[in-house]
Design a protein around this motif. Sequence first.
Motif, PDB file in Angstrom:
ATOM      1  N   UNK A  99     -32.704  19.263  -0.388  1.00  0.00           N
ATOM      2  CA  UNK A  99     -31.376  19.658   0.052  1.00  0.00           C
ATOM      3  C   UNK A  99     -30.266  19.305  -0.914  1.00  0.00           C
ATOM      4  N   UNK A 100     -29.034  19.498  -0.456  1.00  0.00           N
ATOM      5  CA  UNK A 100     -27.862  19.390  -1.316  1.00  0.00           C
ATOM      6  C   UNK A 100     -27.637  17.978  -1.848  1.00  0.00           C
ATOM      7  N   UNK A 101     -27.760  16.969  -0.989  1.00  0.00           N
ATOM      8  CA  UNK A 101     -27.496  15.601  -1.420  1.00  0.00           C
ATOM      9  C   UNK A 101     -28.479  15.181  -2.517  1.00  0.00           C
ATOM     10  N   UNK A 102     -29.732  15.549  -2.360  1.00  0.00           N
ATOM     11  CA  UNK A 102     -30.776  15.221  -3.336  1.00  0.00           C
ATOM     12  C   UNK A 102     -30.503  15.895  -4.676  1.00  0.00           C
ATOM     13  N   UNK A 103     -30.181  17.183  -4.644  1.00  0.00           N
ATOM     14  CA  UNK A 103     -30.006  17.918  -5.899  1.00  0.00           C
ATOM     15  C   UNK A 103     -28.641  17.667  -6.532  1.00  0.00           C
ATOM     16  N   UNK A 104     -27.643  17.361  -5.718  1.00  0.00           N
ATOM     17  CA  UNK A 104     -26.323  17.067  -6.271  1.00  0.00           C
ATOM     18  C   UNK A 104     -26.384  15.850  -7.189  1.00  0.00           C
ATOM     19  N   UNK A 105     -27.200  14.873  -6.806  1.00  0.00           N
ATOM     20  CA  UNK A 105     -27.402  13.687  -7.644  1.00  0.00           C
ATOM     21  C   UNK A 105     -27.913  14.095  -9.023  1.00  0.00           C
ATOM     22  N   UNK A 106     -28.814  15.065  -9.060  1.00  0.00           N
ATOM     23  CA  UNK A 106     -29.388  15.552 -10.316  1.00  0.00           C
ATOM     24  C   UNK A 106     -28.302  16.130 -11.227  1.00  0.00           C
ATOM     25  N   UNK A 107     -27.333  16.817 -10.655  1.00  0.00           N
ATOM     26  CA  UNK A 107     -26.283  17.443 -11.454  1.00  0.00           C
ATOM     27  C   UNK A 107     -25.237  16.439 -11.928  1.00  0.00           C
ATOM     28  N   UNK A 108     -25.085  15.330 -11.236  1.00  0.00           N
ATOM     29  CA  UNK A 108     -24.030  14.369 -11.576  1.00  0.00           C
ATOM     30  C   UNK A 108     -24.365  13.497 -12.781  1.00  0.00           C
ATOM     31  N   UNK A 109     -25.654  13.295 -13.073  1.00  0.00           N
ATOM     32  CA  UNK A 109     -26.051  12.338 -14.093  1.00  0.00           C
ATOM     33  C   UNK A 109     -26.387  13.009 -15.415  1.00  0.00           C
ATOM     34  N   UNK A 110     -26.420  12.180 -16.471  1.00  0.00           N
ATOM     35  CA  UNK A 110     -26.828  12.661 -17.775  1.00  0.00           C
ATOM     36  C   UNK A 110     -28.259  13.163 -17.735  1.00  0.00           C
ATOM     37  N   UNK A 126     -27.614  23.691  -3.814  1.00  0.00           N
ATOM     38  CA  UNK A 126     -26.509  23.629  -4.769  1.00  0.00           C
ATOM     39  C   UNK A 126     -25.132  23.716  -4.102  1.00  0.00           C
ATOM     40  N   UNK A 127     -25.090  23.727  -2.788  1.00  0.00           N
ATOM     41  CA  UNK A 127     -23.835  24.040  -2.095  1.00  0.00           C
ATOM     42  C   UNK A 127     -22.764  22.971  -2.259  1.00  0.00           C
ATOM     43  N   UNK A 128     -23.161  21.727  -2.492  1.00  0.00           N
ATOM     44  CA  UNK A 128     -22.178  20.660  -2.664  1.00  0.00           C
ATOM     45  C   UNK A 128     -21.714  20.008  -1.387  1.00  0.00           C
ATOM     46  N   UNK A 129     -22.340  20.362  -0.264  1.00  0.00           N
ATOM     47  CA  UNK A 129     -21.961  19.811   1.042  1.00  0.00           C
ATOM     48  C   UNK A 129     -23.193  19.269   1.759  1.00  0.00           C
ATOM     49  N   UNK A 130     -22.996  18.153   2.449  1.00  0.00           N
ATOM     50  CA  UNK A 130     -24.069  17.613   3.289  1.00  0.00           C
ATOM     51  C   UNK A 130     -23.539  17.538   4.722  1.00  0.00           C
ATOM     52  N   UNK A 131     -23.983  18.501   5.534  1.00  0.00           N
ATOM     53  CA  UNK A 131     -23.502  18.619   6.907  1.00  0.00           C
ATOM     54  C   UNK A 131     -24.452  17.910   7.877  1.00  0.00           C
ATOM     55  N   UNK A 132     -23.991  17.651   9.091  1.00  0.00           N
ATOM     56  CA  UNK A 132     -24.912  17.106  10.109  1.00  0.00           C
ATOM     57  C   UNK A 132     -26.062  18.060  10.408  1.00  0.00           C
ATOM     58  N   UNK A 133     -25.844  19.344  10.182  1.00  0.00           N
ATOM     59  CA  UNK A 133     -26.881  20.346  10.456  1.00  0.00           C
ATOM     60  C   UNK A 133     -27.666  20.744   9.189  1.00  0.00           C
TER      61      UNK A 133
END
Length: 260
Positions: free
Chosen positions: A216-227, A198-205
């Motif tokens: 991770x964040x990129x995968x779950x952030x997509x879930x929060x952005x959509x209806x 849920x952090x909202x950041x996708x770092x190289x690490x």
Amino acid sequence: MDSFVEYGWKYLVTHFSDFQLACIGSFILHESVFFLSGLPYIFLERTGLLSSYKIQAKSNTPEAQGKCIARLLLYHFCVNLPLMMASYPVFRFMGMQSSFPLPSWKVVSAQILFYFIIEDFVFYWGHRILHTKWLYKNVHSVHHEYATPFGLTSEYAHPAEILFLGFATIVGPALTGPHLITLWLWMMLRVIETVEAHCGYHFPWSPSNFLPLYGGADFHDYHHRLLYTKSGNYSSTFVYMDWIFGTDKGYRKLKALKET
């Protein structure tokens, strides 16, 4: 390392009762790991540091962040802590203990791997159910108040959801009756994982760059952005459940477009 762990554990079991360690100790450990891992993301969002790694351009206001923290403290003390105390007899009945000898690292690793597998399965279906119309409107929409998540929003949820999805986290340990030190390690890993998601950041690490099937964040952030009816990406830690049931197609298509 083993002697250091044994010395520390000996101090704990000598000075505190099993109930105190399992309930109060678990609560203190949870709060420490949760806020220490989550608060840095508020700092990053407010200062703009490392903004090039932020997934969404939008940021939360200090007021929204403060509301989240206040609600979390209320729920943690009024829901989580009583739940830990109420579930103590169940865990004791299932075989949880805090005495010596401590379990081997092989046993600890095998049990935690089992917990991740069970938690992913139960969480996925519970999460999908929460995205049905009535439950989303009356329960799960609280968690989705933050379309731009930050670490601490991982546990920002309706009390009913805390109980409902919390079952996914405890069902594995309840089945195996682990040593308390295994339960603590599982809790720490699970908290760190959900805060990172849920952090909202996708770092190289970020772990998703190195661990196969890790969301991770990129995968779950997509879930929060959509209806809610079109979000997908319901998985907890690893994404194989979404892949098997095709609920990550939108995310994979978007990711493929970005890579071309």
